[in-house]
Design a protein around this motif. Structure first.
Motif, mmCIF file in Angstrom:
data_model
loop_
_atom_site.group_PDB
_atom_site.id
_atom_site.type_symbol
_atom_site.label_atom_id
_atom_site.label_comp_id
_atom_site.label_asym_id
_atom_site.label_seq_id
_atom_site.Cartn_x
_atom_site.Cartn_y
_atom_site.Cartn_z
ATOM 1 N N SER A 196 -50.788 13.204 -69.562
ATOM 2 C CA SER A 196 -51.570 13.712 -68.690
ATOM 3 C C SER A 196 -51.856 14.295 -67.974
ATOM 4 O O SER A 196 -52.835 15.690 -67.730
ATOM 5 N N VAL A 197 -50.669 14.672 -67.243
ATOM 6 C CA VAL A 197 -50.363 15.824 -66.926
ATOM 7 C C VAL A 197 -50.465 17.440 -67.011
ATOM 8 O O VAL A 197 -51.200 17.759 -66.514
ATOM 9 N N LEU A 198 -49.944 17.174 -68.195
ATOM 10 C CA LEU A 198 -50.152 18.296 -68.651
ATOM 11 C C LEU A 198 -51.423 19.282 -68.962
ATOM 12 O O LEU A 198 -51.260 20.628 -68.551
ATOM 13 N N SER A 199 -52.208 18.596 -68.934
ATOM 14 C CA SER A 199 -53.602 19.336 -69.213
ATOM 15 C C SER A 199 -54.738 19.306 -68.304
ATOM 16 O O SER A 199 -55.614 19.681 -67.987
ATOM 17 N N ARG A 200 -53.891 18.597 -66.908
ATOM 18 C CA ARG A 200 -54.807 17.899 -65.426
ATOM 19 C C ARG A 200 -54.849 19.441 -65.019
ATOM 20 O O ARG A 200 -54.456 20.531 -64.817
ATOM 21 N N GLU A 201 -55.833 20.204 -64.645
ATOM 22 C CA GLU A 201 -56.528 21.027 -63.322
ATOM 23 C C GLU A 201 -55.506 21.119 -62.909
ATOM 24 O O GLU A 201 -55.714 19.964 -61.668
ATOM 25 N N GLY A 202 -55.049 22.411 -62.598
ATOM 26 C CA GLY A 202 -54.092 22.847 -61.009
ATOM 27 C C GLY A 202 -53.181 22.259 -61.326
ATOM 28 O O GLY A 202 -52.204 22.665 -60.115
ATOM 29 N N GLY A 203 -53.306 21.000 -62.402
ATOM 30 C CA GLY A 203 -51.223 20.972 -62.928
ATOM 31 C C GLY A 203 -51.249 19.802 -62.187
ATOM 32 O O GLY A 203 -52.049 18.902 -61.730
ATOM 33 N N ASN A 204 -49.887 19.222 -61.529
ATOM 34 C CA ASN A 204 -48.856 18.422 -60.752
ATOM 35 C C ASN A 204 -48.677 19.277 -59.836
ATOM 36 O O ASN A 204 -47.440 18.479 -60.316
ATOM 37 N N PRO A 205 -48.863 19.677 -58.541
ATOM 38 C CA PRO A 205 -47.469 20.628 -58.088
ATOM 39 C C PRO A 205 -46.553 19.881 -57.488
ATOM 40 O O PRO A 205 -45.203 20.190 -56.664
ATOM 41 N N GLY A 206 -47.058 18.753 -56.871
ATOM 42 C CA GLY A 206 -46.315 18.029 -56.621
ATOM 43 C C GLY A 206 -45.887 18.896 -54.540
ATOM 44 O O GLY A 206 -46.658 19.912 -54.105
ATOM 45 N N LYS A 207 -44.882 18.533 -53.647
ATOM 46 C CA LYS A 207 -44.474 19.489 -53.066
ATOM 47 C C LYS A 207 -43.451 19.643 -52.511
ATOM 48 O O LYS A 207 -42.098 20.011 -53.803
ATOM 49 N N SER A 208 -43.238 20.903 -51.740
ATOM 50 C CA SER A 208 -41.677 22.081 -51.759
ATOM 51 C C SER A 208 -40.845 21.129 -51.356
ATOM 52 O O SER A 208 -41.172 19.775 -50.305
ATOM 53 N N ILE A 209 -39.666 21.946 -51.039
ATOM 54 C CA ILE A 209 -38.190 21.263 -50.948
ATOM 55 C C ILE A 209 -38.330 21.017 -49.076
ATOM 56 O O ILE A 209 -38.256 20.380 -48.611
ATOM 57 N N GLU A 210 -39.536 22.072 -48.803
ATOM 58 C CA GLU A 210 -39.005 22.171 -46.842
ATOM 59 C C GLU A 210 -40.083 20.067 -46.668
ATOM 60 O O GLU A 210 -39.874 19.808 -46.032
ATOM 61 N N GLU A 211 -40.593 19.853 -47.602
ATOM 62 C CA GLU A 211 -41.311 18.746 -47.664
ATOM 63 C C GLU A 211 -40.804 17.555 -48.312
ATOM 64 O O GLU A 211 -40.537 16.671 -47.642
ATOM 65 N N ALA A 212 -40.100 17.447 -49.487
ATOM 66 C CA ALA A 212 -39.449 16.862 -50.487
ATOM 67 C C ALA A 212 -37.845 16.119 -49.506
ATOM 68 O O ALA A 212 -37.168 15.539 -50.323
ATOM 69 N N TYR A 213 -36.720 17.240 -48.957
ATOM 70 C CA TYR A 213 -36.154 16.641 -48.128
ATOM 71 C C TYR A 213 -35.881 17.214 -46.876
ATOM 72 O O TYR A 213 -36.681 18.081 -46.381
ATOM 73 N N ASN A 214 -34.813 16.642 -46.293
ATOM 74 C CA ASN A 214 -34.161 17.108 -44.568
ATOM 75 C C ASN A 214 -33.753 17.921 -44.722
ATOM 76 O O ASN A 214 -32.726 18.152 -44.685
ATOM 77 N N LEU A 215 -34.832 19.219 -44.091
ATOM 78 C CA LEU A 215 -33.124 19.839 -44.570
ATOM 79 C C LEU A 215 -32.086 20.607 -43.648
ATOM 80 O O LEU A 215 -31.282 21.427 -43.767
ATOM 81 N N GLU A 216 -32.856 19.476 -42.166
ATOM 82 C CA GLU A 216 -31.147 19.387 -41.271
ATOM 83 C C GLU A 216 -29.422 18.830 -42.247
ATOM 84 O O GLU A 216 -28.915 19.487 -41.756
ATOM 85 N N LYS A 217 -30.242 17.627 -42.849
ATOM 86 C CA LYS A 217 -29.487 17.462 -43.004
ATOM 87 C C LYS A 217 -29.114 17.469 -45.115
ATOM 88 O O LYS A 217 -28.564 17.036 -45.280
ATOM 89 N N LEU A 218 -30.205 18.195 -45.746
ATOM 90 C CA LEU A 218 -29.796 18.499 -46.848
ATOM 91 C C LEU A 218 -30.498 17.099 -47.269
ATOM 92 O O LEU A 218 -29.277 17.398 -48.714
ATOM 93 N N GLN A 219 -31.071 16.338 -47.298
ATOM 94 C CA GLN A 219 -30.922 15.588 -48.465
ATOM 95 C C GLN A 219 -32.554 14.750 -48.243
ATOM 96 O O GLN A 219 -33.647 14.571 -48.002
ATOM 97 N N PRO A 220 -32.957 14.234 -49.932
ATOM 98 C CA PRO A 220 -34.114 13.856 -49.909
ATOM 99 C C PRO A 220 -34.891 13.014 -48.883
ATOM 100 O O PRO A 220 -34.025 11.913 -48.651
#
Length: 456
Positions: free
Chosen positions: A410-434
């Motif tokens: 269903s997300v394939l045809s969703r307007e605007g897609g399903n972009p999620g989050k950047s690595i800055e939000e998805a990871y703790n960049l100090e520890k480089l862990q999700p």
């Protein structure tokens, strides 16, 4: 080899003159005729066909197409005709292994078989994805640190020192070299100095590619892209990229992004053009291996049914008729910190693994945003290894893929897609862990995949 390639390149000046529009019409007419001649069709419920006759007919149609039509030299608006002997020589030359990288970190790329018990190579990264300099290294480190990863690649720098990168400009030269400097740093920081790469992704033109050709940057044991445009076209810039490898020795990755729903029609027509493109790339791209990256005209993502079907049948077609190293790109619709991304990765991985392909990805969020991380790469590798290890059949993979499609289609045809989050939000960049949120999603989806029959 040099003289032979010069002779091929000269046909871009001496061949038949054709307008771009007329070339497109030729593609449409020829493919429609071949689809009818070989009685080709596809079933939306069978993503991984177990039909040797269909697979062989697709291969023969693609071979007939390239023998008949040749390749369009876009810069000169001429046709590069290829002989049957050249095409056969190209096929024979691709049945070989390739060593990528150096020393203990090197890996061997080999032609895989259908339902091969040998694990696919896990090539981590999001090639070509536009990436700001501030997150470039962290992004690459997030997947380079994953033990399951064999080879790495990266996005394309969109800025250097705060200056926008422009195609064919000084900034492209600087960006291409900066990218390779960062990649070398990542290799050393993750304790994998010899790991092989597909790189120079910031080189939009041949200028950046030439600038990156140096043993301290793009090594002879690394790969770079040599692109064919859709459909069955190449320009002088990409032939220059191919020629650049003749003395230096780097590995040529052919990329022909055939359109599903474009000039060739639906998935079965597009598969014919994809076969023809690879056979042509053996010659005009001096290909060492092929990247299999169809694009859906409406959905873009390789996780769409038609794209996965194409990846399956084309991988099988070459495994049966013209063994070659085929590396399937995985470019889902969704981005990091969405369950749909993980479902898409799992489905796309299964389709490629059981069909004889290796794995490259993940180009999350349609490859349009730098919303990729190492965690979905980990899942890609785990699913690919598990499918090979447990001897998963085409039918078993198809059953799981259909179940996964119900979770994300269903997300394939969703307007605007399903972009999620950047690595800055998805990871703790100090520890480089999700992040806890992202890791929790991964663990939940992994259990769902186990319940579906994948021995993770």
């Amino acid at each position: 080899m040099v003289r032979n390639y010069l002779e091929i390149a000269e046909r871009a000046y001496s061949g038949e003159s054709v307008t771009k529009d007329n070339w497109d019409f030729r593609i449409i007419e020829k493919v429609q005729a071949l689809v009818k001649k070989y009685s080709l069709s596809w079933d939306r419920e069978i993503i991984c066909p177990d039909d040797e006759n269909l697979i062989d007919r697709i291969f023969q149609a693609g071979k007939e197409l390239i023998e008949d039509i040749g390749v369009y030299a876009l810069s000169e608006r001429k046709v590069i005709k290829l002989t049957k002997e050249e095409i056969e020589d190209g096929i024979r030359g691709m049945n070989r292994s390739i060593t990528m990288g150096e020393g203990k970190d090197s890996r061997i790329l080999y032609p895989r078989r259908i339902m091969d018990s040998r694990p696919p190579i896990v090539w981590a990264g999001n090639p070509g994805v536009p990436t700001p300099e501030r997150i470039f290294k962290d992004s690459v480190r997030s997947w380079a640190q994953e033990p399951i990863v064999d080879l790495i690649t990266c996005g394309s720098l969109i800025d250097v020192d705060g200056i926008q990168v422009r195609s064919g400009a000084i900034s492209e030269l600087i960006a291409s070299r900066r990218e390779l400097i960062y990649l070398k740093q990542v290799r050393e920081e993750t304790g994998r100095p010899g790991i092989g790469m597909l790189a120079a992704e910031s080189s939009v033109t041949e200028i950046g590619d030439l600038a990156a050709t140096h043993p301290d940057l793009l090594r002879p044991s690394d790969a770079h892209l040599v692109v064919m445009f859709n459909e069955l076209m190449i320009d002088q810039g990409n032939m220059l990229r191919a020629a650049n490898s003749l003395y230096y020795g780097m590995i040529n990755a052919s990329l022909a992004t055939v359109m599903v729903g474009g000039l060739a029609g639906d998935a079965h027509g597009a598969a014919v053009v994809q076969v023809a493109s690879f056979l042509a790339a053996n010659i005009v791209c001096l290909a060492d291996y092929h990247l299999l990256h169809p694009i859906h005209i409406h959905y873009v993502a390789t996780s769409a049914r038609g794209c996965m079907w194409l990846q399956s049948v084309v991988s099988q077609a070459f495994a049966r008729n013209a063994p070659a190293v085929i590396v399937g790109d995985i470019y889902p619709k969704s981005g990091a910190v969405t369950k749909e991304l993980l479902y898409e990765v799992a489905a796309n991985t299964l389709a490629l693994t059981v069909s004889g392909g290796h794995l490259e990805g993940v180009g999350s969020a349609d490859g349009a945003l730098p919303h990729g991380t190492g965690l979905e790469v980990r899942l890609m590798g785990e699913v690919g290894h598990a499918a090979a290890r447990q001897g998963m059949s085409l039918q078993e993979a198809n059953h799981i893929i259909i179940a996964l499609l119900s979770k994300y289609e269903s997300v394939l045809s969703r307007e605007g897609g399903n972009p999620g989050k950047s690595i800055e939000e998805a990871y703790n960049l100090e520890k480089l862990q999700p992040s806890e949120e992202w890791l929790s999603m991964y663990q939940e989806v992994k259990q769902e995949l186990i319940n579906l029959g994948i021995d993770l």
